[in-house]
Design an enzyme around this catalytic site. Structure first.
Site, PDB file in Angstrom:
ATOM      1  N   CYS A  78       0.773  -1.249   0.000  1.00 43.19           N
ATOM      2  CA  CYS A  78       0.000   0.000   0.000  1.00 43.19           C
ATOM      3  C   CYS A  78       0.803   1.297   0.000  1.00 43.19           C
ATOM      4  O   CYS A  78       0.718   2.081  -0.942  1.00 43.19           O
ATOM      5  CB  CYS A  78      -0.973  -0.026   1.167  1.00 43.19           C
ATOM      6  SG  CYS A  78      -0.445  -1.041   2.556  1.00 43.19           S
ATOM      7  N   HIS A 134      -2.425   6.936   4.237  1.00 46.47           N
ATOM      8  CA  HIS A 134      -1.296   6.003   4.378  1.00 46.47           C
ATOM      9  C   HIS A 134       0.042   6.481   3.811  1.00 46.47           C
ATOM     10  O   HIS A 134       0.882   5.662   3.433  1.00 46.47           O
ATOM     11  CB  HIS A 134      -1.646   4.612   3.802  1.00 46.47           C
ATOM     12  CG  HIS A 134      -0.932   3.509   4.517  1.00 46.47           C
ATOM     13  ND1 HIS A 134      -0.899   2.211   4.087  1.00 46.47           N
ATOM     14  CD2 HIS A 134      -0.184   3.542   5.646  1.00 46.47           C
ATOM     15  CE1 HIS A 134      -0.187   1.479   4.904  1.00 46.47           C
ATOM     16  NE2 HIS A 134       0.260   2.273   5.879  1.00 46.47           N
TER      17      HIS A 134
END
Ligand SMILES: *[C@@H]1O[C@H](CO)[C@@H](O)[C@H](O)[C@H]1NC(C)=O
Ligand SMILES: *[C@@H]1O[C@H](CO)[C@@H](O)[C@H](O)[C@H]1NC(C)=O
Ligand SMILES: *[C@@H]1O[C@H](CO)[C@@H](O)[C@H](O)[C@H]1NC(C)=O
Length: 503
Positions: A78, A134
């Site tokens: 990610c 993130h």
């Protein structure tokens, strides 16, 4: 507080100047709205048009009317994909080449790198983000609202549960907290609401309150279909035929996300904005085999340098495409969105040093890709594997992978290496039998997309050349940023929520 206001007014000034330019140009040279949708851990096999047992009518329709990207790469996990999307740079050029950003680490995409959102804003766009960030939040300067977005609604970390929006640290035991924000404020109103539904509603609200005369950049990063496997029951009912419980729940999550995309694009249509919208749909990495995802027939899965970890589901849609309804096999990479979209938005790439290539002519006209190579990664912190080759220019015990044309080299330990079909085809599972000390592979991906035949011994010159290319990249790498977890990140010290802890 001071920094927040200063940033806001500086940004507003840039924004107004750019808007002035836009008004002059808009008659002849309209800036499209841009809708960028990211799915989390969405497997290569898991979209209808890849012959999946999972139903995705909305995605299939949009992709069918658009251009499917079938030689398109993201990163294996990610943070790396998101940091590359937002910086246009390879991981070795941001310091984020190892693992991901854990919520307890004082780390983030370096502030020197203007984000894609900064650039869209500079080009006069109204910029809004919904979903997973993130790429760092330990200081306020790293928050999405300071990195180019006019509004933000979502969560800062890598994952959490879909209803309660809570998550515990992987690195520090007992560090647990709530991660859900509206702007910079913790949002408790949606505690208990399924994230795909609330994200969809927010995206629709953004569209409905938008003045269509201004170009819109809407970035939606769904939590779906990342673990934990959770979805309202009505979405799994049509999957009674799937025996495997993980796969069945995951299928429901995919279908809910597909419905979300349908609802969001409908909001654009209802406002007569969709004809002027360029849309991108992409996964962030390969599917997670242990959490319902699948990448069949590709080798490996999330977290690995095999194509199953990185060859992404992706397509574009919009009226700038001269060949709608086609498949594009030009080599493309997630870093390419940055220059492609900034140029499409008539923005400026000033102040950037990019690894991405403008792929507009490839996407819109089917011209050959403007890229020959993809540096998948070089990770000097991962555990070294096996013995180094003698007289090699690059240390092949280091975890790395590079693509040059159809050739792909992998060194070090690539990660989970087997071929795993979806559960109903379990008979075709093939567990990799290679020695754990093996640390060099060469493939021709055009003839061997499943990475079954390592041809490194047949092509020693190609191996040597590829190792030289890896070394040429390696000398340009910046030091890795992978700090120790910081106890000051503990949500207990911040009213129970994850958020910035350093000033
Ligand atoms: C969930 O969403 C609904 C509708 O937007 C809202 O009224 C409600 O307060 C939210 N929270 C919960 C826990 O249902
Ligand atoms: C899509 O819209 C329908 C109709 O309003 C609604 O029932 C459904 O919950 C929405 N789906 C998502 C994922 O938001
Ligand atoms: C490009 O950036 C430099 C330094 O940030 C600035 O001085 C220059 O004016 C910019 N040029 C344009 C055309 O925006």
């Amino acid at each position: 507080m001071m920094t927040w206001k200063t940033t806001l007014s500086a940004v507003a000034a840039v924004f107004l100047c750019a808007l002035g330019e836009f008004t002059v140009q808009s008659q002849s040279n309209k800036q499209p709205h841009i809708l960028f949708i990211v799915a989390d851990d969405y497997g290569f096999h898991d979209i209808g048009y890849h012959n999946s047992e999972i139903k995705t009518p909305n995605l299939d329709k949009l992709a069918g009317d658009g251009v499917k990207l079938e030689n398109y790469y993201v990163q294996p996990i990610c943070t790396p994909t998101r940091s590359q999307l937002f910086s246009g740079k390879y991981q070795i050029h941001t310091g984020l080449q190892h693992s991901l950003i854990w919520s307890t680490q004082p780390n983030g995409l370096p502030l020197e790198d203007p984000t894609l959102a900064d650039k869209m804003k500079e080009a006069g766009y109204s910029t809004h983000m919904v979903g997973k960030w993130h790429i760092g939040f330990y200081k306020e300067e790293y928050l999405p609202t300071r990195r180019g977005f006019d509004s933000y609604f979502g969560y800062y970390g890598g994952g959490e549960d879909y209803y309660g929006h809570n998550t515990c640290s992987y690195l520090l035991k007992g560090f647990c907290g709530y991660d859900f924000r509206d702007g910079d404020k913790v949002d408790y109103q949606d505690k208990g609401n399924y994230s795909t539904h609330v994200f969809t509603q927010r995206a629709i609200d953004v569209v409905n309150s938008h003045d269509p005369n201004q170009p819109l950049f809407l970035y939606i990063a769904f939590q779906a279909v990342h673990a934990p496997l959770e979805v309202p029951e009505k979405y799994t009912q049509m999957y009674d035929f799937i025996q495997d419980k993980n796969r069945r729940t995951y299928a429901g999550m995919v279908t809910c996300m597909d419905e979300a995309v349908g609802n969001i694009t409908k909001a654009f249509q209802d406002k007569f904005m969709f004809e002027d919208t360029f849309m991108i749909f992409t996964t962030d990495n390969g599917g997670q085999i242990h959490e319902g995802g699948n990448n069949w027939p590709l080798r490996g899965w999330k977290g690995s340098l095999w194509d199953g970890g990185m060859k992404g589901v992706g397509f574009v849609h919009g009226n700038g495409l001269t060949k709608p309804g086609t498949i594009n096999t030009g080599l493309m990479h997630v870093t390419d969105w940055y220059p492609t979209l900034v140029n499409l938005a008539k923005g400026s790439l000033n102040g950037t040093k990019l690894d991405g290539h403008d792929q507009w002519e490839t996407i819109s006209q089917g011209k050959p890709s403007s890229r020959q190579e993809i540096l998948h990664n070089i990770d000097p912190l991962s555990k070294k594997t096996g013995q180094p080759l003698r007289n090699a220019s690059f240390d092949n015990t280091v975890r790395a992978a590079l693509r040059v044309g159809d050739w792909k080299i992998i060194t070090g330990g690539p990660g989970n290496s087997s071929w795993i079909p979806p559960p109903h085809m379990a008979g075709k599972t093939q567990i990799s039998s290679e020695a754990p000390t093996k640390n060099l592979w060469l493939f021709n991906i055009a003839v061997d997309p499943e990475e079954r035949d390592d041809i490194s011994e047949q092509y020693p010159d190609m191996v040597r050349k590829m190792l030289e290319r890896l070394q040429a990249y390696n000398v340009t790498a910046v030091p890795v940023r992978y700090p120790k977890p910081d106890p000051r990140s503990n949500p207990k010290l911040h009213g129970g929520a994850w958020g910035p802890w350093e000033t």
